[in-house]
Design a protein around this motif. Structure first.
Motif, PDB file in Angstrom:
ATOM      1  N   PRO A 162       0.770  -1.522  -0.466  1.00 49.70           N
ATOM      2  CA  PRO A 162       0.564   0.456   0.048  1.00 49.70           C
ATOM      3  C   PRO A 162       0.869   0.898   0.139  1.00 49.70           C
ATOM      4  O   PRO A 162       1.756   1.138   0.932  1.00 49.70           O
ATOM      5  N   CYS A 163       0.521   1.972  -0.596  1.00 52.06           N
ATOM      6  CA  CYS A 163       0.938   3.270  -1.415  1.00 52.06           C
ATOM      7  C   CYS A 163       2.020   3.587  -1.527  1.00 52.06           C
ATOM      8  O   CYS A 163       2.752   4.173  -1.914  1.00 52.06           O
ATOM      9  N   PRO A 184      -9.445   9.095  -2.381  1.00 46.61           N
ATOM     10  CA  PRO A 184      -9.988   7.679  -1.513  1.00 46.61           C
ATOM     11  C   PRO A 184      -8.305   6.768  -2.250  1.00 46.61           C
ATOM     12  O   PRO A 184      -7.552   7.186  -3.308  1.00 46.61           O
ATOM     13  N   SER A 185      -7.926   6.189  -0.978  1.00 45.89           N
ATOM     14  CA  SER A 185      -6.385   5.499  -1.417  1.00 45.89           C
ATOM     15  C   SER A 185      -5.354   6.312  -1.624  1.00 45.89           C
ATOM     16  O   SER A 185      -3.524   5.948  -1.388  1.00 45.89           O
ATOM     17  N   CYS A 187      -1.960   8.263  -1.105  1.00 43.41           N
ATOM     18  CA  CYS A 187      -0.867   8.267   0.428  1.00 43.41           C
ATOM     19  C   CYS A 187       0.355   9.775   0.098  1.00 43.41           C
ATOM     20  O   CYS A 187       0.735  10.027  -1.266  1.00 43.41           O
ATOM     21  N   ASP A 205     -12.026   6.845   5.106  1.00 51.64           N
ATOM     22  CA  ASP A 205     -12.868   5.400   5.054  1.00 51.64           C
ATOM     23  C   ASP A 205     -14.339   5.068   5.030  1.00 51.64           C
ATOM     24  O   ASP A 205     -14.997   6.063   5.004  1.00 51.64           O
ATOM     25  N   ILE A 211     -14.039   1.295   0.468  1.00 49.38           N
ATOM     26  CA  ILE A 211     -12.993   2.507  -0.284  1.00 49.38           C
ATOM     27  C   ILE A 211     -12.414   2.756   1.192  1.00 49.38           C
ATOM     28  O   ILE A 211     -12.638   3.401   2.300  1.00 49.38           O
ATOM     29  N   LEU A 212     -11.409   2.322   1.023  1.00 49.57           N
ATOM     30  CA  LEU A 212     -10.242   3.095   2.057  1.00 49.57           C
ATOM     31  C   LEU A 212      -9.709   4.595   1.611  1.00 49.57           C
ATOM     32  O   LEU A 212      -9.142   4.919   0.384  1.00 49.57           O
ATOM     33  N   SER A 214      -8.112   8.495   2.239  1.00 45.98           N
ATOM     34  CA  SER A 214      -6.548   9.028   1.866  1.00 45.98           C
ATOM     35  C   SER A 214      -5.862   8.666   3.540  1.00 45.98           C
ATOM     36  O   SER A 214      -6.066   8.547   4.732  1.00 45.98           O
ATOM     37  N   LYS A 215      -4.445   9.254   3.147  1.00 43.68           N
ATOM     38  CA  LYS A 215      -3.771   8.811   4.336  1.00 43.68           C
ATOM     39  C   LYS A 215      -2.625  10.135   4.480  1.00 43.68           C
ATOM     40  O   LYS A 215      -2.096   9.896   3.507  1.00 43.68           O
ATOM     41  N   VAL A 424      -6.128   9.026  -6.832  1.00 48.60           N
ATOM     42  CA  VAL A 424      -5.154   7.729  -7.666  1.00 48.60           C
ATOM     43  C   VAL A 424      -5.911   6.908  -8.729  1.00 48.60           C
ATOM     44  O   VAL A 424      -7.233   7.063  -9.053  1.00 48.60           O
ATOM     45  N   GLU A 426      -6.692   3.499 -10.858  1.00 49.62           N
ATOM     46  CA  GLU A 426      -6.802   2.969 -10.879  1.00 49.62           C
ATOM     47  C   GLU A 426      -6.161   1.775 -11.668  1.00 49.62           C
ATOM     48  O   GLU A 426      -5.899  -0.261 -11.891  1.00 49.62           O
TER      49      GLU A 426
END
Length: 443
Positions: A162-163, A184-185, A187, A205, A211-212, A214-215, A424, A426
């Motif tokens: 991830p990231c 979403p997602s 990083c 989240d 759906i993950l 943003s981090k 992001v 995909e």
């Protein structure tokens, strides 16, 4: 002399010596119970030895297999486990025949052998009678149980970290200014710490829809550098925080990647570029018509500068030791440019540099910039399937421009300024080649 006569009826009823027989039974029971306690515990310990060894062997084999042959991967893995199997009868628990490379189906959770595969490996570890190395019992052998068969296996699969796929990753400080949107997602990660200003939006989240969000991550979340009003002015920041560390050693491979590009070979050459010896370029200023598409190119200028004038450039690779400057409104499509220049602005854009084609994340059309120095985009930077890897610092200013599908990594610091929308993609395949993968234990 008195002779005691024991008659049959009296012999049957005679209880003399019964304690001895009973003691033998108790001894046998104690032996069995003790044997079960000791030998079963020993069996469990051996089972754990084998499981640890199988896991380590699978991990080592899968990592080595990414760049080496199956036989070399197996050989390296066997070196790793030799010291993990202390007893003599354990040494043959894992042999070269116990490695199977293949594929993993996440839906059915099944492993399928496939010669030549690099995505998954299964390792069997066995101490069995058939192998002549079963684990011997210490006590139970006295009642006929000489040994136990012990066997374990491990399946490890190469999985994208991830990231590492898309986002902003820095070994040094990652600084984010104000007014940005992170989808979403997406990083934001620093192996040092993240410095964050106000009025940014982080997607939350959504577990119901899988759906993950943003981090924002770093090894020690308490080092997050934010103003006093950050949690009220940065939407969903609390939920976006995460702790973690990323191995950015892939940037150490930049010299090798650049050498392969110069030869026109390797994973990072676009499919639209012919795999042949590079064509030398001599101009110091380029226009789109000056660079033939479909070819690998090189340009040596002994530390000087080359300039890409405004326009759309397509379908080539270029390796240089020059500083690379982009005039305003340069678009790169299916292009890879790598420079060995180590200056802070090895790549420089005055305004409007665009990586990739604005096509709603359609497959293909991305662009890659690789630098042994830094990257500096002064204004209106945008990316639609783009890669920027640098050993030096990275700075970009987007100002209301979109970032869709960007893999940006640096061994230095990274500064992203205000008013950008970052999401992001995909379906952007060029980024998959630049993602970092690692073994994941599946069984």
């Amino acid at each position: 002399m008195n002779i005691r006569m024991v008659y049959p009826r009296r012999f049957i009823q005679d209880e003399n010596g019964s304690a001895t027989v009973l003691a033998l039974f108790f001894c046998l029971i104690i032996l069995i119970i003790g044997g079960m306690a000791v030998d079963f515990q020993k069996r469990q310990a051996d089972s754990q030895y084998l499981q640890n060894a199988a896991d380590s062997a699978a991990h080592a084999a899968l990592l080595t297999r990414q760049s080496k042959s199956e036989s070399v991967a197996i050989s390296e893995a066997l070196k790793v486990v030799r010291g993990m199997l202390p007893r003599k009868n354990m040494q043959e628990a894992i042999t070269s025949a116990d490695f199977t490379f293949g594929t993993w189906d996440y839906d059915t959770r099944t492993f399928t052998p496939a010669p030549g595969a690099v995505d998954a490996v299964r390792v069997y570890a066995g101490m069995t009678k058939d192998r002549g190395n079963s684990t011997p019992n210490l006590l139970l052998y006295m009642i006929g149980f000489d040994s136990f068969n012990v066997a374990e296996d491990s399946i490890q699969v190469l999985k994208r970290k991830p990231c590492s796929f898309q986002g902003l990753l820095a070994e040094g400080v990652l600084t984010i200014d104000s007014g940005n949107f992170f989808g979403p997602s997406f990083c934001l990660h620093s192996n040092t710490y993240v410095s964050l200003r106000t009025n940014n939006y982080f997607t939350a989240d959504n577990y119901a829809d899988k759906i993950l969000g943003s981090k924002v991550s770093m090894p020690h979340i308490e080092k997050l550098d934010i103003p006093d009003s950050a949690y009220s002015s940065n939407t969903n920041l609390e939920g976006a925080k995460a702790e973690g560390w990323y191995n950015l050693s892939s940037l150490d491979e930049l010299p090798n990647i650049i050498t392969n590009l110069e030869l026109g070979v390797g994973l990072f050459v676009p499919s639209t570029v012919l795999l042949k010896a590079p064509t030398p370029l001599t101009l110091s200023e380029f226009r789109p018509s000056d660079i033939a598409p479909g070819l690998a190119h090189r340009h040596n200028c002994a530390g000087g500068k080359i300039i890409f004038k405004s326009g759309t450039y397509e379908d080539f690779t270029l390796v240089t030791d020059c500083q690379v400057e982009f005039s305003s409104n340069v678009i790169l499509k299916n292009v890879v440019i790598a420079t060995r220049n180590t200056s802070a602005q090895a790549f420089y854009s005055s305004s409007g540099l665009q990586l990739g084609v604005n096509d709603d994340c359609a497959i293909g059309g991305g662009a890659t910039l690789l630098s042994l120095g830094g990257f500096y985009a002064n204004a209106n930077f945008s990316a639609y399937g783009g890669v920027v890897w640098a050993r030096g610092d990275i700075y970009f200013h987007a100002r209301a421009k979109k970032i869709e599908g960007l893999s940006m990594k640096t061994q230095g610091s990274l500064t992203a300024t205000s008013e950008a929308e970052m999401r992001v993609c995909e379906t952007s395949p060029i980024l998959g080649k630049y993602a970092e993968y690692g073994p994941r234990l599946m069984q």
